[in-house]
Design a protein around this motif. Structure first.
Motif, PDB file in Angstrom:
ATOM      1  N   THR A  85       0.842  -1.246  -0.105  1.00 48.82           N
ATOM      2  CA  THR A  85      -0.030   0.042  -0.137  1.00 48.82           C
ATOM      3  C   THR A  85       0.803   1.264  -0.011  1.00 48.82           C
ATOM      4  OG1 THR A  85      -1.819  -1.131   1.215  1.00 48.82           O
ATOM      5  CG2 THR A  85      -1.791   1.327   1.271  1.00 48.82           C
ATOM      6  N   VAL A  86       1.836   1.430   1.088  1.00 52.85           N
ATOM      7  CA  VAL A  86       2.614   2.868   1.047  1.00 52.85           C
ATOM      8  C   VAL A  86       3.418   2.717  -0.146  1.00 52.85           C
ATOM      9  CG1 VAL A  86       4.359   3.884   2.335  1.00 52.85           C
ATOM     10  CG2 VAL A  86       2.349   2.496   3.696  1.00 52.85           C
ATOM     11  N   PRO A  87       4.314   1.917  -0.386  1.00 49.23           N
ATOM     12  CA  PRO A  87       5.086   2.104  -1.636  1.00 49.23           C
ATOM     13  C   PRO A  87       4.643   2.242  -3.178  1.00 49.23           C
ATOM     14  CG  PRO A  87       5.518   0.056  -0.764  1.00 49.23           C
ATOM     15  CD  PRO A  87       4.477   0.572   0.088  1.00 49.23           C
ATOM     16  N   VAL A  88       3.312   1.534  -3.210  1.00 49.43           N
ATOM     17  CA  VAL A  88       2.555   1.577  -4.518  1.00 49.43           C
ATOM     18  C   VAL A  88       1.622   2.679  -4.766  1.00 49.43           C
ATOM     19  CG1 VAL A  88       1.297   0.450  -6.372  1.00 49.43           C
ATOM     20  CG2 VAL A  88       3.039  -0.935  -4.787  1.00 49.43           C
ATOM     21  N   PHE A  89       0.887   3.122  -3.519  1.00 47.11           N
ATOM     22  CA  PHE A  89      -0.083   3.963  -3.964  1.00 47.11           C
ATOM     23  C   PHE A  89       0.058   5.167  -2.873  1.00 47.11           C
ATOM     24  CE2 PHE A  89      -2.292  -0.418  -4.061  1.00 47.11           C
ATOM     25  CZ  PHE A  89      -2.419  -0.385  -5.503  1.00 47.11           C
ATOM     26  N   VAL A  90       0.753   5.142  -1.631  1.00 49.12           N
ATOM     27  CA  VAL A  90       1.000   6.297  -0.762  1.00 49.12           C
ATOM     28  C   VAL A  90       2.137   7.333  -1.222  1.00 49.12           C
ATOM     29  CG1 VAL A  90       1.218   7.107   1.391  1.00 49.12           C
ATOM     30  CG2 VAL A  90      -0.384   5.114   0.880  1.00 49.12           C
ATOM     31  N   PRO A  92       3.868   7.373  -4.129  1.00 46.27           N
ATOM     32  CA  PRO A  92       3.599   8.070  -5.375  1.00 46.27           C
ATOM     33  C   PRO A  92       2.912   9.242  -5.444  1.00 46.27           C
ATOM     34  CG  PRO A  92       3.570   5.670  -5.852  1.00 46.27           C
ATOM     35  CD  PRO A  92       3.398   5.804  -4.344  1.00 46.27           C
ATOM     36  N   ASN A  93       1.936   9.303  -4.493  1.00 49.50           N
ATOM     37  CA  ASN A  93       1.174  10.600  -4.343  1.00 49.50           C
ATOM     38  C   ASN A  93       1.416  11.571  -3.507  1.00 49.50           C
ATOM     39  OD1 ASN A  93      -0.832   9.882  -6.280  1.00 49.50           O
ATOM     40  ND2 ASN A  93      -1.599   8.057  -4.946  1.00 49.50           N
ATOM     41  N   GLY A  94       2.831  11.385  -3.060  1.00 59.02           N
ATOM     42  CA  GLY A  94       3.380  12.295  -2.110  1.00 59.02           C
ATOM     43  C   GLY A  94       3.411  12.047  -0.636  1.00 59.02           C
ATOM     44  N   GLY A  95       3.037  10.920  -0.540  1.00 65.47           N
ATOM     45  CA  GLY A  95       2.817  10.605   1.080  1.00 65.47           C
ATOM     46  C   GLY A  95       4.079   9.887   1.455  1.00 65.47           C
ATOM     47  N   SER A  96       4.262   9.432   2.777  1.00 67.92           N
ATOM     48  CA  SER A  96       5.221   8.570   3.178  1.00 67.92           C
ATOM     49  C   SER A  96       4.933   7.734   4.227  1.00 67.92           C
ATOM     50  CB  SER A  96       6.241   9.593   4.115  1.00 67.92           C
ATOM     51  OG  SER A  96       5.671  10.208   5.142  1.00 67.92           O
ATOM     52  N   TYR A  97       5.829   6.564   4.692  1.00 70.22           N
ATOM     53  CA  TYR A  97       5.342   5.839   5.724  1.00 70.22           C
ATOM     54  C   TYR A  97       5.035   6.311   7.028  1.00 70.22           C
ATOM     55  CZ  TYR A  97       7.244   1.853   3.067  1.00 70.22           C
ATOM     56  OH  TYR A  97       7.209   0.826   2.194  1.00 70.22           O
ATOM     57  N   SER A  98       5.742   7.426   7.223  1.00 70.75           N
ATOM     58  CA  SER A  98       5.487   8.213   8.496  1.00 70.75           C
ATOM     59  C   SER A  98       4.284   8.734   8.663  1.00 70.75           C
ATOM     60  CB  SER A  98       6.538   8.945   9.046  1.00 70.75           C
ATOM     61  OG  SER A  98       6.646  10.052   8.081  1.00 70.75           O
ATOM     62  N   GLU A  99       3.763   9.224   7.469  1.00 71.10           N
ATOM     63  CA  GLU A  99       2.526   9.824   7.429  1.00 71.10           C
ATOM     64  C   GLU A  99       1.413   9.000   7.401  1.00 71.10           C
ATOM     65  OE1 GLU A  99       0.422  12.141   3.487  1.00 71.10           O
ATOM     66  OE2 GLU A  99       2.221  12.995   4.196  1.00 71.10           O
ATOM     67  N   PHE A 100       1.504   7.711   6.635  1.00 67.01           N
ATOM     68  CA  PHE A 100       0.411   6.765   6.676  1.00 67.01           C
ATOM     69  C   PHE A 100       0.519   6.169   7.996  1.00 67.01           C
ATOM     70  CE2 PHE A 100      -0.703   2.232   6.060  1.00 67.01           C
ATOM     71  CZ  PHE A 100      -1.869   2.308   5.241  1.00 67.01           C
ATOM     72  N   PHE A 101       1.362   5.941   8.840  1.00 66.37           N
ATOM     73  CA  PHE A 101       1.263   5.226  10.009  1.00 66.37           C
ATOM     74  C   PHE A 101       0.852   6.287  11.238  1.00 66.37           C
ATOM     75  CE2 PHE A 101       2.990   1.817   7.477  1.00 66.37           C
ATOM     76  CZ  PHE A 101       2.274   0.740   7.945  1.00 66.37           C
ATOM     77  N   ARG A 102       1.057   7.580  10.942  1.00 65.19           N
ATOM     78  CA  ARG A 102       0.947   8.751  12.017  1.00 65.19           C
ATOM     79  C   ARG A 102      -0.500   8.923  11.958  1.00 65.19           C
ATOM     80  NH1 ARG A 102       3.735  13.342  11.443  1.00 65.19           N
ATOM     81  NH2 ARG A 102       4.846  12.425   9.680  1.00 65.19           N
ATOM     82  N   ASP A 103      -1.308   8.518  10.987  1.00 65.80           N
ATOM     83  CA  ASP A 103      -2.531   8.989  10.685  1.00 65.80           C
ATOM     84  C   ASP A 103      -3.674   8.470  11.479  1.00 65.80           C
ATOM     85  OD1 ASP A 103      -5.187   9.661   9.815  1.00 65.80           O
ATOM     86  OD2 ASP A 103      -4.755   8.903   7.816  1.00 65.80           O
ATOM     87  N   PRO A 104      -4.253   9.115  12.483  1.00 67.02           N
ATOM     88  CA  PRO A 104      -5.131   8.689  13.600  1.00 67.02           C
ATOM     89  C   PRO A 104      -6.323   7.780  12.894  1.00 67.02           C
ATOM     90  CG  PRO A 104      -5.167  10.915  13.910  1.00 67.02           C
ATOM     91  CD  PRO A 104      -4.295  10.593  12.596  1.00 67.02           C
ATOM     92  N   MET A 105      -6.689   7.882  11.580  1.00 59.07           N
ATOM     93  CA  MET A 105      -7.682   6.989  11.091  1.00 59.07           C
ATOM     94  C   MET A 105      -7.057   5.500  10.638  1.00 59.07           C
ATOM     95  SD  MET A 105     -10.648   7.390  10.095  1.00 59.07           S
ATOM     96  CE  MET A 105     -11.996   6.449   9.314  1.00 59.07           C
ATOM     97  N   PHE A 106      -5.844   5.308  10.431  1.00 63.00           N
ATOM     98  CA  PHE A 106      -5.197   4.179  10.447  1.00 63.00           C
ATOM     99  C   PHE A 106      -5.550   3.369  11.547  1.00 63.00           C
ATOM    100  CE2 PHE A 106      -1.815   1.122  11.381  1.00 63.00           C
ATOM    101  CZ  PHE A 106      -1.876   0.266  10.113  1.00 63.00           C
ATOM    102  N   TYR A 107      -5.352   3.961  12.726  1.00 63.73           N
ATOM    103  CA  TYR A 107      -5.454   3.400  14.107  1.00 63.73           C
ATOM    104  C   TYR A 107      -6.956   2.999  14.536  1.00 63.73           C
ATOM    105  CZ  TYR A 107      -0.654   3.757  14.460  1.00 63.73           C
ATOM    106  OH  TYR A 107       0.843   3.712  13.994  1.00 63.73           O
ATOM    107  N   THR A 108      -7.813   3.915  14.119  1.00 67.62           N
ATOM    108  CA  THR A 108      -9.387   3.750  14.100  1.00 67.62           C
ATOM    109  C   THR A 108      -9.737   2.325  13.204  1.00 67.62           C
ATOM    110  OG1 THR A 108      -9.358   6.102  14.511  1.00 67.62           O
ATOM    111  CG2 THR A 108     -11.638   4.952  13.913  1.00 67.62           C
ATOM    112  N   ILE A 109      -9.491   2.460  12.129  1.00 68.26           N
ATOM    113  CA  ILE A 109      -9.559   1.215  11.199  1.00 68.26           C
ATOM    114  C   ILE A 109      -9.074   0.122  11.759  1.00 68.26           C
ATOM    115  CG2 ILE A 109      -9.345   0.184   9.034  1.00 68.26           C
ATOM    116  CD1 ILE A 109      -9.608   3.153   7.928  1.00 68.26           C
ATOM    117  N   VAL A 110      -7.803  -0.226  12.402  1.00 68.44           N
ATOM    118  CA  VAL A 110      -7.387  -1.273  13.044  1.00 68.44           C
ATOM    119  C   VAL A 110      -8.328  -1.619  14.174  1.00 68.44           C
ATOM    120  CG1 VAL A 110      -5.311  -2.274  14.291  1.00 68.44           C
ATOM    121  CG2 VAL A 110      -4.896  -0.871  12.394  1.00 68.44           C
ATOM    122  N   VAL A 111      -8.636  -0.704  14.938  1.00 68.09           N
ATOM    123  CA  VAL A 111      -9.647  -1.210  16.088  1.00 68.09           C
ATOM    124  C   VAL A 111     -10.730  -1.778  15.676  1.00 68.09           C
ATOM    125  CG1 VAL A 111     -10.696  -0.050  18.115  1.00 68.09           C
ATOM    126  CG2 VAL A 111      -8.284   0.507  17.820  1.00 68.09           C
TER     127      VAL A 111
END
Length: 130
Positions: A85-90, A92-111
């Motif tokens: 997900t991160v290397p292929v979709f995030v 290339p659209n200007g994101g990063s691993y840290s941005e992806f995994f710091r997003d509170p929505m990521f943890y909301t979806i995990v829960v």
């Protein structure tokens, strides 16, 4: 016969594919101005039937404690996010691993993911015991 651990991983991969597909498709049917918010809403909704389907397919053929299955699903999804997900979709659209995994929505979806698999798994295993 396939081991229950391997089968749980296969079911988790199926759930991840479904969820990523819904997430990506949401960008092609805009209904909100904020595309990121829209895709997160679609993902939060799509994870419900996807996780239930994955749990159903698993419990139809095998058994594992629902909490263990839920953790397996989360670990597999996170690993796939790191590898794909991160290397292929995030990125290339200007994101990063840290941005992806710091997003509170990521943890909301995990829960949400954990509790859906836990609840539905408990529901299915009670049916199996009856």
């Amino acid at each position: 016969m396939i081991s229950k651990t391997l089968f749980s991983i296969v079911c988790a991969i199926l759930v991840w594919i479904l969820c990523v597909s819904f997430y990506l498709l949401s960008f092609y049917v805009p209904f909100l101005e904020n595309q990121e918010l829209q895709s997160n809403i679609v993902l939060a909704l799509a994870i419900i039937p996807s996780a239930c389907l994955g749990a159903y397919l698993f419990y139809k053929n095998s058994y594992m404690k629902p909490s263990t299955l839920a953790l397996t699903f989360i670990i597999v999804a996170t690993v796939l996010d790191v590898l794909i997900t991160v290397p292929v979709f995030v990125i290339p659209n200007g994101g990063s691993y840290s941005e992806f995994f710091r997003d509170p929505m990521f943890y909301t979806i995990v829960v949400e993911f954990y509790f859906i698999v836990l609840y539905y798994g408990n529901h299915l295993t009670k049916k199996l015991e009856a």
